[in-house]
Design a protein around this motif. Structure first.
Motif, PDB file in Angstrom:
ATOM      1  N   ALA A   1      65.163  49.292 -26.124  1.00  0.00           N
ATOM      2  CA  ALA A   1      65.443  49.411 -27.556  1.00  0.00           C
ATOM      3  C   ALA A   1      66.535  50.443 -27.813  1.00  0.00           C
ATOM      4  O   ALA A   1      67.429  50.231 -28.637  1.00  0.00           O
ATOM      5  N   ALA A   2      66.469  51.574 -27.106  1.00  0.00           N
ATOM      6  CA  ALA A   2      67.495  52.607 -27.272  1.00  0.00           C
ATOM      7  C   ALA A   2      68.843  52.113 -26.768  1.00  0.00           C
ATOM      8  O   ALA A   2      69.884  52.357 -27.387  1.00  0.00           O
TER       9      ALA A   2
ATOM     10  N   ASP B   1      66.121  62.389 -45.282  1.00  0.00           N
ATOM     11  CA  ASP B   1      66.544  63.676 -44.749  1.00  0.00           C
ATOM     12  C   ASP B   1      66.165  63.833 -43.290  1.00  0.00           C
ATOM     13  O   ASP B   1      66.955  64.259 -42.468  1.00  0.00           O
ATOM     14  N   THR B   2      64.919  63.503 -42.928  1.00  0.00           N
ATOM     15  CA  THR B   2      64.454  63.606 -41.551  1.00  0.00           C
ATOM     16  C   THR B   2      63.498  62.462 -41.267  1.00  0.00           C
ATOM     17  O   THR B   2      62.938  61.859 -42.174  1.00  0.00           O
TER      18      THR B   2
ATOM     19  N   MET C   1      58.894  59.936 -34.273  1.00  0.00           N
ATOM     20  CA  MET C   1      59.717  58.746 -34.462  1.00  0.00           C
ATOM     21  C   MET C   1      61.150  59.055 -34.042  1.00  0.00           C
ATOM     22  O   MET C   1      61.640  60.158 -34.256  1.00  0.00           O
ATOM     23  N   SER C   2      61.814  58.075 -33.419  1.00  0.00           N
ATOM     24  CA  SER C   2      63.187  58.268 -32.971  1.00  0.00           C
ATOM     25  C   SER C   2      64.123  57.364 -33.751  1.00  0.00           C
ATOM     26  O   SER C   2      63.751  56.256 -34.167  1.00  0.00           O
TER      27      SER C   2
ATOM     28  N   ARG D   1      54.217  51.851 -37.733  1.00  0.00           N
ATOM     29  CA  ARG D   1      54.656  53.160 -38.242  1.00  0.00           C
ATOM     30  C   ARG D   1      56.097  53.092 -38.737  1.00  0.00           C
ATOM     31  O   ARG D   1      56.427  53.611 -39.809  1.00  0.00           O
ATOM     32  N   TYR D   2      56.962  52.449 -37.946  1.00  0.00           N
ATOM     33  CA  TYR D   2      58.363  52.342 -38.341  1.00  0.00           C
ATOM     34  C   TYR D   2      58.522  51.425 -39.557  1.00  0.00           C
ATOM     35  O   TYR D   2      59.302  51.710 -40.474  1.00  0.00           O
TER      36      TYR D   2
END
Length: 230
Positions: A110-111, A152-153, A158-159, A195-196
């Protein structure tokens, strides 16, 4: 336009994995695999290459040495560093020699896919840009190479790379995806994918839609409606 990729990696298993990964990303195709700097030069002499995935630790020299040689020869091929080299000086020198993105090992598919999608966006914007650009055009070009978190963050754990992978999956399925489908698509668990997806829903970038028709509890589908993170 298809992006032809040369993988420069001395470790056999890693080289095979990266080559396989390239073939799994739409819009990219493998031009070759080189296990050393010398072999990379030979491949570049006979193959058309748009992008190099460059490891820094090669058996016959440093990856930056190869990059310096290519630049001295006038080769303007784009380079993404795919390496375990975390030294600040290496990163600084890589940037100064035109490395467009930097992916640290180890990483997930995925990355990896997220970095290539990011590069593809940059390339597409560059090729569609007018001959004379204004400041906004330049900002958009460079913006495609910069990862910017949604909001903002990001929440802890989570990435951004995984978030981008979720967005890519959603954009390819306009009818929407469930958490289980998203997890299967990007290689994570249903819980992680949810979660995402919930984060994107809270940001207003996806809408939640109930799905019916199967046995058991109705599941939630997530449909993309917003702007890309990064």
């Amino acid at each position: 336009m298809t992006v032809r990729v040369l993988v420069v990696e001395d470790e056999e298993v890693a080289a095979e994995a990266h080559a396989t990964y390239v073939g799994r990303v739409p819009g990219f195709e493998l031009a070759g695999v080189a296990r050393s700097a010398g072999e990379a030069v030979r491949v570049l002499a006979r193959e058309e290459v748009d992008l190099i995935l460059l490891d820094m630790h090669l058996p016959d020299g440093h990856g930056l040495g190869l990059l310096q040689r290519l630049r001295a020869e006038g080769r303007t091929v784009d380079v993404i560093a795919v390496t375990s080299a975390r030294d600040t000086d290496v990163v600084r020198r890589a940037v100064s020699q035109g490395v467009v993105l930097y992916l640290l090992k180890p990483f997930t598919f995925a990355a990896f896919r997220s970095k290539l999608e990011q590069y593809a966006e940059f390339r597409a914007r560059l090729e569609s840009a007018p001959g004379d650009v204004v400041q906004d055009d330049v900002d958009q070009l460079f913006g495609a190479l910069r990862s910017r978190p949604t909001g903002d963050t990001l929440p802890k754990g989570m990435s951004l790379d995984s978030l981008r992978a979720v967005v890519v999956a959603l954009r390819q399925r306009p009818e929407g995806l469930s958490a289980a489908e998203t997890g299967a698509e990007i290689g994570v668990s249903r819980v992680t994918a949810r979660r995402y997806l919930e984060h994107l829903a809270d940001e207003g970038r996806v809408t939640r839609q109930p799905r019916y028709g199967g046995a058991g509890r109705p599941e939630v589908g997530y449909v993309w409606t917003g702007a890309d993170p990064g």
